[in-house]
Write a protein that holds these residues in place. Structure first.
Motif, mmCIF file in Angstrom:
data_model
loop_
_atom_site.group_PDB
_atom_site.id
_atom_site.type_symbol
_atom_site.label_atom_id
_atom_site.label_comp_id
_atom_site.label_asym_id
_atom_site.label_seq_id
_atom_site.Cartn_x
_atom_site.Cartn_y
_atom_site.Cartn_z
ATOM 1 N N ASP A 141 -26.838 -5.441 63.102
ATOM 2 C CA ASP A 141 -26.970 -4.723 61.827
ATOM 3 C C ASP A 141 -26.021 -3.535 61.763
ATOM 4 O O ASP A 141 -25.427 -3.259 60.717
ATOM 5 N N SER A 145 -23.012 -3.192 59.044
ATOM 6 C CA SER A 145 -22.905 -2.006 58.178
ATOM 7 C C SER A 145 -21.527 -1.359 58.284
ATOM 8 O O SER A 145 -20.929 -0.986 57.269
ATOM 9 N N PHE A 174 -25.564 5.655 60.446
ATOM 10 C CA PHE A 174 -26.023 4.367 60.965
ATOM 11 C C PHE A 174 -26.345 4.547 62.442
ATOM 12 O O PHE A 174 -25.789 5.423 63.103
#
Length: 183
Positions: A141, A145, A174
């Protein structure tokens, strides 16, 4: 006619807490091969930062399949770190371990699932010496991103604490774990 690589300029404020590294202005010049995805380019940048040390460089990568993606040599020219990112062949990693006895061989994968698949492939191929390599995976993930950022100049702040990465890029934050293989 062959297509030329796209050049990227990453301006990184790097902090690696466990290794006592604080590089407030690390400049990374990355040549992205025409067939390389932005996700793989980011994986190379994350691996470069995670393993950062003086003399660490990007090598020929996709243009030379047998060459590592990132390497470090000492002042005599001896390879001290041999790094592959993304999909790796267990037999080639084993060969890198065998051919570079003085180097730390590292493979950084794009997800924990890909790391697990590699370990299954290694067992099936009886590539037992891959356990001498350091095997790690970036959170899928997090990588997904970051791959949204595809400008030629990218400024970011990257901090590693334990096996976790924290990234600030263009005002967005993030984070994600780094998964390491257990022998």
């Amino acid at each position: 006619m062959t297509l030329a690589p796209t050049l990227y300029d990453f301006q990184v404020a790097l902090s690696h807490v466990d290794r006592s590294i604080d590089q407030p202005q690390l400049v990374i010049k990355l040549a992205r091969h025409p067939s390389e995805t932005m996700q793989r380019a980011w994986l190379r940048v994350l691996a470069f930062c995670w393993l950062w040390e003086e003399r660490l460089t990007f090598s020929k990568g996709l243009s030379e399949p047998e060459a590592p993606d990132i390497e470090c040599r000492d002042y005599t020219g001896l390879v001290t770190r041999w790094v592959r990112v993304g999909k790796a062949d267990p037999l080639k990693v084993q060969r890198a371990v065998d051919q570079n006895p003085h180097a730390k061989v590292v493979v950084m994968f794009e997800s924990a699932q890909r790391l697990e698949a590699f370990l299954v492939e290694a067992r099936e191929a009886k590539a037992t010496r891959v356990v001498k390599a350091e095997l790690a995976a970036v959170d899928a993930d997090l990588l997904r991103s970051l791959s949204q950022f595809d400008s030629r100049r990218i400024k970011l702040s990257l901090t590693f604490v334990g096996d976790h990465a924290y990234v600030e890029c263009e005002g967005q934050s993030f984070d994600g774990p780094l998964t390491r293989a257990t022998p």
